[in-house]
Design a protein around this motif. Structure first.
Motif, PDB file in Angstrom:
ATOM      1  N   PRO A 118      -2.249   9.752  10.913  1.00 11.74           N
ATOM      2  CA  PRO A 118      -0.285   8.711  11.295  1.00 11.74           C
ATOM      3  C   PRO A 118      -0.829   7.613  10.627  1.00 11.74           C
ATOM      4  CG  PRO A 118      -1.096   9.404  13.292  1.00 11.74           C
ATOM      5  CD  PRO A 118      -1.963  10.070  12.179  1.00 11.74           C
ATOM      6  N   LEU A 119      -1.911   7.184   9.915  1.00 11.99           N
ATOM      7  CA  LEU A 119      -2.876   5.706  10.205  1.00 11.99           C
ATOM      8  C   LEU A 119      -2.505   5.846   7.895  1.00 11.99           C
ATOM      9  CD1 LEU A 119      -4.339   6.560  12.884  1.00 11.99           C
ATOM     10  CD2 LEU A 119      -2.748   3.647  12.859  1.00 11.99           C
ATOM     11  N   VAL A 120      -2.470   4.743   7.538  1.00  8.33           N
ATOM     12  CA  VAL A 120      -2.746   3.535   6.807  1.00  8.33           C
ATOM     13  C   VAL A 120      -2.842   2.563   6.087  1.00  8.33           C
ATOM     14  CG1 VAL A 120      -0.671   4.262   5.146  1.00  8.33           C
ATOM     15  CG2 VAL A 120      -2.255   4.385   4.299  1.00  8.33           C
ATOM     16  N   PHE A 121      -4.253   2.529   5.496  1.00  4.69           N
ATOM     17  CA  PHE A 121      -4.675   0.905   5.041  1.00  4.69           C
ATOM     18  C   PHE A 121      -4.103   0.629   3.887  1.00  4.69           C
ATOM     19  CE2 PHE A 121      -7.921   1.862   8.529  1.00  4.69           C
ATOM     20  CZ  PHE A 121      -8.264   0.559   9.302  1.00  4.69           C
ATOM     21  N   ILE A 122      -3.611  -0.548   3.627  1.00  5.98           N
ATOM     22  CA  ILE A 122      -3.122  -0.313   1.834  1.00  5.98           C
ATOM     23  C   ILE A 122      -3.846  -2.269   1.142  1.00  5.98           C
ATOM     24  CG2 ILE A 122      -1.074  -2.271   0.784  1.00  5.98           C
ATOM     25  CD1 ILE A 122       0.510  -0.275   3.602  1.00  5.98           C
ATOM     26  N   ASN A 123      -4.530  -1.955   0.699  1.00  6.70           N
ATOM     27  CA  ASN A 123      -5.824  -3.883   0.548  1.00  6.70           C
ATOM     28  C   ASN A 123      -4.927  -4.244  -0.625  1.00  6.70           C
ATOM     29  OD1 ASN A 123      -6.627  -1.703  -0.525  1.00  6.70           O
ATOM     30  ND2 ASN A 123      -8.564  -2.380   0.002  1.00  6.70           N
ATOM     31  N   GLU A 124      -5.738  -4.925  -1.049  1.00  5.01           N
ATOM     32  CA  GLU A 124      -5.210  -5.686  -2.091  1.00  5.01           C
ATOM     33  C   GLU A 124      -3.689  -6.439  -2.389  1.00  5.01           C
ATOM     34  OE1 GLU A 124      -6.671  -3.680  -5.828  1.00  5.01           O
ATOM     35  OE2 GLU A 124      -8.886  -4.143  -4.749  1.00  5.01           O
ATOM     36  N   PHE A 125      -3.237  -6.704  -1.345  1.00  7.56           N
ATOM     37  CA  PHE A 125      -1.882  -7.926  -1.908  1.00  7.56           C
ATOM     38  C   PHE A 125      -2.217  -8.504  -3.038  1.00  7.56           C
ATOM     39  CE2 PHE A 125       0.774  -6.244   1.636  1.00  7.56           C
ATOM     40  CZ  PHE A 125       0.249  -5.258   2.479  1.00  7.56           C
ATOM     41  N   PRO A 126      -0.807  -8.750  -3.283  1.00  5.40           N
ATOM     42  CA  PRO A 126      -0.596  -9.890  -4.349  1.00  5.40           C
ATOM     43  C   PRO A 126      -1.338 -11.242  -3.590  1.00  5.40           C
ATOM     44  CG  PRO A 126       1.074  -8.319  -4.174  1.00  5.40           C
ATOM     45  CD  PRO A 126      -0.096  -7.886  -3.148  1.00  5.40           C
ATOM     46  N   ARG A 127      -1.486 -11.782  -4.352  1.00  6.75           N
ATOM     47  CA  ARG A 127      -1.241 -13.626  -3.429  1.00  6.75           C
ATOM     48  C   ARG A 127      -0.296 -14.025  -3.124  1.00  6.75           C
ATOM     49  NH1 ARG A 127      -5.742 -17.951  -6.358  1.00  6.75           N
ATOM     50  NH2 ARG A 127      -5.710 -19.193  -4.489  1.00  6.75           N
ATOM     51  N   ARG A 128       0.681 -14.446  -3.985  1.00  4.92           N
ATOM     52  CA  ARG A 128       1.703 -14.556  -4.061  1.00  4.92           C
ATOM     53  C   ARG A 128       2.513 -13.418  -2.324  1.00  4.92           C
ATOM     54  NH1 ARG A 128       5.222 -10.565  -5.592  1.00  4.92           N
ATOM     55  NH2 ARG A 128       4.251 -10.113  -7.056  1.00  4.92           N
ATOM     56  N   LYS A 129       2.398 -13.134  -1.945  1.00  5.25           N
ATOM     57  CA  LYS A 129       2.274 -12.399  -0.850  1.00  5.25           C
ATOM     58  C   LYS A 129       1.996 -11.957   0.281  1.00  5.25           C
ATOM     59  CE  LYS A 129       4.605  -8.351  -2.447  1.00  5.25           C
ATOM     60  NZ  LYS A 129       6.853  -9.201  -2.846  1.00  5.25           N
ATOM     61  N   ARG A 130       0.562 -13.587   0.765  1.00  8.72           N
ATOM     62  CA  ARG A 130      -0.008 -13.596   1.245  1.00  8.72           C
ATOM     63  C   ARG A 130      -0.188 -15.147   1.567  1.00  8.72           C
ATOM     64  NH1 ARG A 130       0.141  -8.991   4.429  1.00  8.72           N
ATOM     65  NH2 ARG A 130      -1.828  -7.825   4.155  1.00  8.72           N
TER      66      ARG A 130
END
Lengths: 424, 424
Positions: free
Chosen positions: A313-325
């Motif tokens: 039930p767990l998932v990592f999401i990486n590489e968020f766009p720069r403008r969202k961080r």
């Protein structure tokens, strides 16, 4: 006479003992009365032929002899000699302490918090939560992390986009910290290298949802000498593997009253890492519409996908766009070295690598409309030598909520604060 | 190449390794240069015949071979192959990181907090402090106490005499909690019976002394089913015996840099309990003047007396007069079932039994000019059955200060807050 805890009565069969606790329930069958007594260790049946003049929730000492009784919960009961009252209760309770909290709404649970916390099912939430805090510290200490306690009153209010609470501080204003972000980075650069903090964080957001509160406990971690967010993801994976294994080992009782199942450590180990782009694609395919960002609905889709494809039930999401961080996130082209962890459809962690080079920070600030001066002493961390580093934070209430499968985060805060609630 | 920690280099004699850390000191002897490298585990000498173009405090990876050298600290040094810079430092440091902090004033130490924390002597304060927090939790958990996290934003500002900070909370005002007093009592009465909290507490007092800060970490304990404050005194005695024994066992290095000695567990066991009246008598005889209350000077006299008469720097004072204690303190005639603990001339704890009977509370409130309504839901704790209980709080910064023998409490807060200081 020394007090015996209810969990230990079997060892006293046939002996005179004294129990102390709360009157959980009274059943008068005419001629014989059963009183269920509750202490921190459990519940016990007390039986007497005398009339019982007690109110529910009164705190008493019960003197009597331990007798086996197959029908009593636990197989033993106390044949009462006498009660002594330590703290009398008024007759009308404002909350059904011995009932099912599902039958009353969350508003009554929170309005009557001083009493609703006595409900054993509700109280079990906070026994589990205490265990989560313990396991969090254990794992990190055993990996050479040092605990820190940083100030929650800060002179500048510019960590990121979220709004902050103002405090009247003598003849000026300060702000309640949204996170210990800058301080934990400072402590990595101080030479501690690996730090954690368990502390309150404040968000002045006007949300009214089942996943937001305005004051929460943040389980914060920061570590130096990493290469990318992948080191931080693996750190969190190890930490949560430990926590989940410990919960399954030691906290079965508190899980069972909620019919909850904690993920296994194995499931944590299997949690996939997908990029933000991949995540959007999965959501798009499932919802059959264009996806611009990962909404709460999207998070639920991703958890379902991880369950189906990876059995977790767990998932990592990486590489968020720069403008969202936030500005301090380490860039990677138009993306960033950052991640979220989604657990059963809810984001419980944000983390990533941070900018550690002074020149890069100075280049970045104007792109976010910020100046170095606004940041107080923050830039000094990097100006005088800082290792590559990163970290993450887990919301304690969200973690508790998702392990127990509760509907509202406010159930997982002892005394939750929202737009309308500052009492008790 | 995997990083080696400095403390482990002896095991790598003759081998190529990579160290990571901060450039602590550079000594150029013309032809040969010694660089002292610092990581979280210690310091190491790196030697090279090449010219070194590094600034102090730059963060580097040092590649080279481990060689024995009797003159090097620890008996080994790194014969450098090359440095790689991970985080460059500007040339002029705002604080002497590798110097003696006693040579600079506390103002510079605090103004330059982001960098002064890198000073190994200063940093050792916070390694010890982290250990104190750890031992505190260990002892209490092993005695069946449950950790709680209570709100620091409260709707009513009437716990006691001290002034409170106001927070702008959406369209109303709330207050920063002076202590988790009511919440820990609520959690005793919830059925947890034994609770502790490690959290921030806020006092809006305009003190400018070496023993006050406006935000501090409070180590709070509360326990049900006691008879008097003596049960609480014995609980604290056991706790501090454990903490002091552990410090002496595990934290010698951080003590030694300050030339400090921690009391032994034995000394804690020997700490006498004297009444407030006895304490005043001792102070009066020593100072040869009339004594109306126990001033800071009086606390120093009492510690000297305890040292002389009992061979311990710790002394409990109980039976404080009623007018000197908050309304919730359990009365004992004109006195109360309450106590202070004085350690090396400084009060580090206030504690005692609390009123647990609703009728007694209602009788008491008007004597303190208070009403039940002012207290939010506080009275509910007692209205519906509450065991006799009590507790105490230890100021973490004061405990740290007194163990290390430091002059000012602000040295023992990572980012201290006083009337004038809210940065960094």
């Amino acid at each position: 006479m020394k007090r015996t805890l209810i969990k230990d009565i079997a060892a006293h069969e046939g002996k005179e003992i004294m129990l102390s606790g709360w009157v959980h329930r009274i059943r008068d069958l005419g001629g014989v009365t059963f009183v269920i007594l509750r202490d921190r260790s459990g519940r016990c049946q007390v039986v007497t032929n005398d009339e019982v003049e007690l109110n529910q929730e009164s705190v008493v000492q019960a003197y009597g002899k331990v007798a086996p009784n197959e029908k009593a919960p636990g197989g033993y009961e106390l044949a009462l000699d006498r009660f002594e009252i330590l703290g009398a209760a008024e007759p009308e309770l404002p909350f059904p302490v011995n009932g099912d909290p599902a039958k009353v709404g969350i508003e009554l649970i929170l309005d009557q918090r001083m009493i609703s916390l006595r409900n054993p099912k509700i109280l079990s939430i906070f026994r589990l939560q205490a265990a989560l805090v313990k396991y969090f510290g254990e794992y990190l200490r055993s990996n050479d992390f040092t605990e820190i306690k940083s100030s929650k009153m800060i002179g500048t209010g510019t960590e990121g986009g979220t709004s902050v609470f103002e405090v009247e501080y003598f003849d000026r204003k300060v702000f309640l910290a949204q996170s210990p972000q800058f301080y934990k980075q400072a402590m990595v650069s101080s030479g501690l290298e690996r730090v954690f903090e368990i502390g309150h964080a404040y968000r002045a957001e006007k949300h009214e949802t089942s996943r937001h509160i305005n004051e929460y406990v943040s389980l914060d971690v920061e570590m130096g000498f990493i290469e990318s967010e992948m080191d931080i993801i693996e750190l969190e994976r190890g930490l949560l593997t430990y926590i989940f294994d410990k919960v399954n080992e030691n906290n079965k009782a508190d899980m069972e009253v909620w019919g909850a199942t904690c993920p296994t450590g194995e499931q944590m180990k299997k949690a996939p890492v997908i990029t933000h782009d991949e995540a959007k694609k999965i959501i798009r395919e499932k919802l059959e519409r264009r996806v611009f960002e990962i909404s709460p609905e999207g998070e639920r889709v991703l958890s379902a996908w991880a369950e189906e494809e990876h059995g977790t039930p767990l998932v990592f999401i990486n590489e968020f766009p720069r403008r969202k961080r936030p500005f301090y996130t380490y860039p990677k082209g138009t993306k960033t070295m950052s991640f979220d962890l989604v657990f059963r459809g809810l984001e419980i962690t944000t983390g990533g690598r941070r900018i550690n080079e002074y020149d890069m920070l100075r280049e970045t600030l104007p792109r976010f409309g910020m100046t170095e001066e606004q940041l107080g002493g923050y830039a000094d961390i990097f100006k005088y030598g800082c290792p590559p580093h990163g970290g993450f934070a887990i919301g304690l209430e969200r973690l508790t909520q998702k392990i127990l499968g509760l509907g509202n985060i406010k159930e997982c805060s002892l005394f939750p604060r929202d737009r309308k609630r500052v009492m008790p």
